[in-house]
Motif scaffolding. Structure first.
Motif, PDB file in Angstrom:
ATOM      1  N   GLN A 132       0.829  -1.205   0.000  1.00 35.65           N
ATOM      2  CA  GLN A 132       0.000   0.000   0.000  1.00 35.65           C
ATOM      3  C   GLN A 132       0.868   1.261   0.000  1.00 35.65           C
ATOM      4  OE1 GLN A 132      -0.607  -2.606   2.230  1.00 35.65           O
ATOM      5  NE2 GLN A 132      -2.274  -3.430   0.962  1.00 35.65           N
ATOM      6  N   LYS A 133       1.891   1.274   0.851  1.00 35.07           N
ATOM      7  CA  LYS A 133       2.781   2.434   0.892  1.00 35.07           C
ATOM      8  C   LYS A 133       3.542   2.596  -0.423  1.00 35.07           C
ATOM      9  CE  LYS A 133       3.667   2.722   5.890  1.00 35.07           C
ATOM     10  NZ  LYS A 133       4.726   2.689   6.938  1.00 35.07           N
ATOM     11  N   LEU A 134       4.041   1.493  -0.969  1.00 31.17           N
ATOM     12  CA  LEU A 134       4.793   1.555  -2.218  1.00 31.17           C
ATOM     13  C   LEU A 134       3.918   2.071  -3.360  1.00 31.17           C
ATOM     14  CD1 LEU A 134       6.703  -1.837  -1.953  1.00 31.17           C
ATOM     15  CD2 LEU A 134       7.746   0.427  -1.823  1.00 31.17           C
ATOM     16  N   GLU A 135       2.709   1.560  -3.434  1.00 32.24           N
ATOM     17  CA  GLU A 135       1.807   1.987  -4.501  1.00 32.24           C
ATOM     18  C   GLU A 135       1.474   3.468  -4.363  1.00 32.24           C
ATOM     19  OE1 GLU A 135      -2.300   0.506  -6.692  1.00 32.24           O
ATOM     20  OE2 GLU A 135      -1.979   0.020  -4.575  1.00 32.24           O
ATOM     21  N   ALA A 136       1.270   3.930  -3.132  1.00 32.50           N
ATOM     22  CA  ALA A 136       0.949   5.338  -2.909  1.00 32.50           C
ATOM     23  C   ALA A 136       2.112   6.242  -3.314  1.00 32.50           C
ATOM     24  CB  ALA A 136       0.585   5.559  -1.445  1.00 32.50           C
ATOM     25  N   ILE A 137       3.335   5.860  -2.959  1.00 31.34           N
ATOM     26  CA  ILE A 137       4.508   6.648  -3.334  1.00 31.34           C
ATOM     27  C   ILE A 137       4.669   6.651  -4.850  1.00 31.34           C
ATOM     28  CG2 ILE A 137       7.029   6.780  -3.193  1.00 31.34           C
ATOM     29  CD1 ILE A 137       6.781   5.516  -0.383  1.00 31.34           C
ATOM     30  N   SER A 138       4.484   5.493  -5.465  1.00 31.27           N
ATOM     31  CA  SER A 138       4.580   5.390  -6.922  1.00 31.27           C
ATOM     32  C   SER A 138       3.583   6.293  -7.614  1.00 31.27           C
ATOM     33  CB  SER A 138       4.355   3.934  -7.349  1.00 31.27           C
ATOM     34  OG  SER A 138       4.195   3.834  -8.755  1.00 31.27           O
ATOM     35  N   ARG A 139       2.353   6.243  -7.158  1.00 33.41           N
ATOM     36  CA  ARG A 139       1.288   7.040  -7.777  1.00 33.41           C
ATOM     37  C   ARG A 139       1.554   8.535  -7.600  1.00 33.41           C
ATOM     38  NH1 ARG A 139      -2.407   4.521  -5.550  1.00 33.41           N
ATOM     39  NH2 ARG A 139      -2.770   5.883  -3.745  1.00 33.41           N
ATOM     40  N   GLN A 140       2.036   8.925  -6.416  1.00 38.69           N
ATOM     41  CA  GLN A 140       2.287  10.325  -6.138  1.00 38.69           C
ATOM     42  C   GLN A 140       3.383  10.895  -7.024  1.00 38.69           C
ATOM     43  OE1 GLN A 140       3.379  11.064  -2.063  1.00 38.69           O
ATOM     44  NE2 GLN A 140       3.549  13.276  -2.316  1.00 38.69           N
ATOM     45  N   HIS A 141       4.301  10.037  -7.474  1.00 37.32           N
ATOM     46  CA  HIS A 141       5.452  10.510  -8.246  1.00 37.32           C
ATOM     47  C   HIS A 141       5.456  10.002  -9.687  1.00 37.32           C
ATOM     48  CE1 HIS A 141       7.178  12.390  -4.717  1.00 37.32           C
ATOM     49  NE2 HIS A 141       6.934  11.285  -4.038  1.00 37.32           N
ATOM     50  N   GLY A 142       4.277   9.848 -10.230  1.00 34.38           N
ATOM     51  CA  GLY A 142       4.166   9.608 -11.665  1.00 34.38           C
ATOM     52  C   GLY A 142       4.184   8.173 -12.118  1.00 34.38           C
ATOM     53  N   GLY A 143       3.911   7.232 -11.223  1.00 30.52           N
ATOM     54  CA  GLY A 143       3.829   5.827 -11.629  1.00 30.52           C
ATOM     55  C   GLY A 143       5.170   5.119 -11.698  1.00 30.52           C
ATOM     56  N   LEU A 144       5.987   5.278 -10.687  1.00 28.24           N
ATOM     57  CA  LEU A 144       7.286   4.596 -10.630  1.00 28.24           C
ATOM     58  C   LEU A 144       7.093   3.097 -10.476  1.00 28.24           C
ATOM     59  CD1 LEU A 144       9.108   7.011  -8.130  1.00 28.24           C
ATOM     60  CD2 LEU A 144       9.310   7.002 -10.627  1.00 28.24           C
ATOM     61  N   ARG A 145       8.058   2.337 -10.942  1.00 31.52           N
ATOM     62  CA  ARG A 145       8.020   0.885 -10.744  1.00 31.52           C
ATOM     63  C   ARG A 145       8.115   0.569  -9.253  1.00 31.52           C
ATOM     64  NH1 ARG A 145      12.774  -1.809 -13.270  1.00 31.52           N
ATOM     65  NH2 ARG A 145      13.892   0.057 -12.589  1.00 31.52           N
ATOM     66  N   TRP A 146       7.445  -0.487  -8.815  1.00 31.51           N
ATOM     67  CA  TRP A 146       7.570  -0.905  -7.421  1.00 31.51           C
ATOM     68  C   TRP A 146       7.346  -2.409  -7.308  1.00 31.51           C
ATOM     69  CZ3 TRP A 146       3.476  -3.160  -4.777  1.00 31.51           C
ATOM     70  CH2 TRP A 146       2.204  -3.004  -5.330  1.00 31.51           C
ATOM     71  N   SER A 147       7.847  -2.983  -6.203  1.00 31.58           N
ATOM     72  CA  SER A 147       7.731  -4.429  -5.996  1.00 31.58           C
ATOM     73  C   SER A 147       7.944  -4.764  -4.521  1.00 31.58           C
ATOM     74  CB  SER A 147       8.770  -5.177  -6.842  1.00 31.58           C
ATOM     75  OG  SER A 147       8.760  -6.565  -6.559  1.00 31.58           O
ATOM     76  N   THR A 148       7.326  -5.838  -4.077  1.00 33.84           N
ATOM     77  CA  THR A 148       7.597  -6.380  -2.740  1.00 33.84           C
ATOM     78  C   THR A 148       8.482  -7.620  -2.827  1.00 33.84           C
ATOM     79  OG1 THR A 148       5.557  -7.685  -2.829  1.00 33.84           O
ATOM     80  CG2 THR A 148       5.419  -5.501  -1.799  1.00 33.84           C
ATOM     81  N   ASP A 149       8.923  -7.979  -4.025  1.00 38.04           N
ATOM     82  CA  ASP A 149       9.722  -9.181  -4.250  1.00 38.04           C
ATOM     83  C   ASP A 149      11.172  -8.794  -4.522  1.00 38.04           C
ATOM     84  OD1 ASP A 149      10.863 -11.585  -4.988  1.00 38.04           O
ATOM     85  OD2 ASP A 149       9.166 -12.229  -6.242  1.00 38.04           O
ATOM     86  N   LEU A 150      11.965  -8.711  -3.464  1.00 34.82           N
ATOM     87  CA  LEU A 150      13.357  -8.301  -3.623  1.00 34.82           C
ATOM     88  C   LEU A 150      14.137  -9.305  -4.455  1.00 34.82           C
ATOM     89  CD1 LEU A 150      15.740  -6.447  -3.006  1.00 34.82           C
ATOM     90  CD2 LEU A 150      16.036  -7.650  -0.828  1.00 34.82           C
ATOM     91  N   ASP A 151      13.889 -10.598  -4.269  1.00 33.97           N
ATOM     92  CA  ASP A 151      14.619 -11.615  -5.033  1.00 33.97           C
ATOM     93  C   ASP A 151      14.409 -11.437  -6.531  1.00 33.97           C
ATOM     94  OD1 ASP A 151      15.796 -12.926  -2.871  1.00 33.97           O
ATOM     95  OD2 ASP A 151      14.022 -14.146  -2.520  1.00 33.97           O
ATOM     96  N   ALA A 152      13.178 -11.163  -6.928  1.00 25.02           N
ATOM     97  CA  ALA A 152      12.895 -10.964  -8.350  1.00 25.02           C
ATOM     98  C   ALA A 152      13.602  -9.724  -8.875  1.00 25.02           C
ATOM     99  CB  ALA A 152      11.387 -10.856  -8.576  1.00 25.02           C
ATOM    100  N   CYS A 153      13.639  -8.683  -8.063  1.00 24.47           N
ATOM    101  CA  CYS A 153      14.330  -7.455  -8.481  1.00 24.47           C
ATOM    102  C   CYS A 153      15.824  -7.696  -8.646  1.00 24.47           C
ATOM    103  CB  CYS A 153      14.079  -6.354  -7.467  1.00 24.47           C
ATOM    104  SG  CYS A 153      12.372  -5.789  -7.385  1.00 24.47           S
ATOM    105  N   LEU A 154      16.419  -8.419  -7.715  1.00 21.23           N
ATOM    106  CA  LEU A 154      17.851  -8.695  -7.796  1.00 21.23           C
ATOM    107  C   LEU A 154      18.196  -9.583  -8.988  1.00 21.23           C
ATOM    108  CD1 LEU A 154      18.678  -9.272  -4.003  1.00 21.23           C
ATOM    109  CD2 LEU A 154      19.218  -7.267  -5.382  1.00 21.23           C
ATOM    110  N   ALA A 155      17.253 -10.416  -9.383  1.00 17.95           N
ATOM    111  CA  ALA A 155      17.490 -11.321 -10.507  1.00 17.95           C
ATOM    112  C   ALA A 155      17.361 -10.623 -11.861  1.00 17.95           C
ATOM    113  CB  ALA A 155      16.517 -12.498 -10.434  1.00 17.95           C
TER     114      ALA A 155
END
Length: 388
Positions: A55-78
């Motif tokens: 919820q926090k990530l989505e809100a920050i993303s939306r406030q700043h123009g739709g930035l990418r976000w994820s709760t899956d750190l392993d997927a991001c690192l890969a």
């Protein structure tokens, strides 16, 4: 057209990660068209926000123009498309996340303190060296206008022989009662959650002293938990188990004596939240976050102690301002630019994990000094970089 560089930003739901690193650094660099490289190319940072709260990530993303976000750190690192891992999350979880990032070949950049122990921080530095990735730790105070002016004076030889340094840092952090919320999170006052002003601030004092004046060789510290109970974010009273004030003395190479008072239990009667007073044989200076004032030997008044009469000297009148002579950007943004250039151009980054490990080491030795009531020598972790 700017070249993209992907940055995994872990911990941006926190105050520092959001305000200083995302909004005032990365997003500002994007708004300026990216980072200008030495060959004329531009590098455009492309962040992906990572955390545990969707919820926090989505809100920050939306406030700043739709930035990418994820709760899956392993997927991001890969994802090979994102070259940098940045960590401003909880200090106690940093080693695990950074080591995983290094294993995936990511360049790594972290908030300070780099870790909770000097051994842990040194392991991170050694792992990053072995993987041949660019590693850096945030040392924002070095890029503040007041400190940059102070370093300019030191490098010019203005002080003559430097004798002593006195630092005053802090302010009153509200206890959370009387309907006034605290300005800092409750974990700062819980030792079991890696709180405490020594671990937080002595990493700062280490790099400020090392890079502005001379390497730290010994430390003596007395800490305190002046406020025994506070009220947390849920309105519940809790016991404070971490230090909220620290009184440190440092011996620097060349015999310079430095003293720093760090406190979240002091009411401010000075020009800024941080002031550093330097005395030398030829001149003195006092620097804050933005301003720096000096008094040369030829302008020094000649006071005589006489408590029976009103003081006839207005001491501040004989101090003069050091001019800016340049534009000063946000300290965090300036260091982000340096780090991104180092990654893109394959150049050494001066404020690396070894620098971060030295900061953690000083905090660790200060805590030991407090416990054992004695001076602690500061052994080398890695070669000290020359002041610049």
């Amino acid at each position: 057209m700017a070249e993209r560089i992907g940055i995994i930003m872990n911990g941006v739901t926190g105050r520092m990660g959001l305000n200083q690193h995302l909004v005032r650094s990365i997003l500002q660099l994007r708004a300026e068209g990216g980072v200008l490289l030495s060959d004329g190319r531009r590098l455009m940072p492309d962040p992906i926000l990572v955390g545990r709260n969707p919820q926090k990530l989505e809100a920050i993303s939306r406030q700043h123009g739709g930035l990418r976000w994820s709760t899956d750190l392993d997927a991001c690192l890969a994802n090979p498309e994102d070259a940098i891992y940045f960590d401003s999350g909880l200090t106690g979880m940093r080693e695990t996340g950074v080591l995983r990032a290094i294993e995936h070949g990511k360049h790594v950049y972290c908030e300070k303190p780099l870790s909770t122990t000097a051994d842990s921080a040194a392991r991170l530095a050694a792992a990053a060296d072995a993987a041949e990735v660019r590693h850096g730790v945030v040392q924002d105070k070095l890029f503040l206008p007041g400190i940059r002016k102070l370093r300019r004076l030191v490098n010019s030889g203005y002080f003559g022989r430097i004798l002593s340094i006195r630092g005053e840092f802090g302010y009153w952090v509200f206890e959370g009662d009387w309907g006034l919320p605290a300005q800092r999170p409750s974990w700062n006052y819980r030792k079991e959650e890696d709180g405490g002003i020594i671990l937080d601030m002595f990493a700062h004092w280490r790099y400020v002293l090392d890079h502005t004046f001379a390497p730290v060789e010994a430390v003596s510290c007395l800490g305190a938990t002046h406020i025994p109970t506070r009220v947390d974010e849920a309105g519940k009273t809790y016991d404070c188990t971490a230090d909220d004030a620290a009184y440190g003395t440092f011996l620097l190479k060349g015999g310079i004596i430095a003293q720093f008072n760090s406190s979240w239990t002091t009411r401010v009667y000075r020009d800024e939240l941080l002031t550093i007073h330097v005395d030398g044989t030829e001149a003195s200076a006092i620097a804050g976050l933005r301003e720096c004032r000096v008094q040369h030997r030829v302008n020094t008044p000649r006071p005589v102690w006489n408590p029976d009469i009103a003081n006839p000297i207005s001491f501040r009148d004989s101090w003069t301002d050091v001019p800016d002579n340049m534009e000063f950007g946000n300290a965090f943004k300036v260091q982000w630019e340096m780090y991104l250039k180092a990654v893109a151009e394959g150049k050494p980054f001066p404020h690396d994990f070894w620098d971060g490990a030295r900061g953690v080491q000083l905090a660790e030795l200060a805590l030991q000094s407090w416990e054992e009531k004695r001076w602690m020598q500061v052994p080398p972790i890695a070669p000290i970089k020359a002041a610049h």
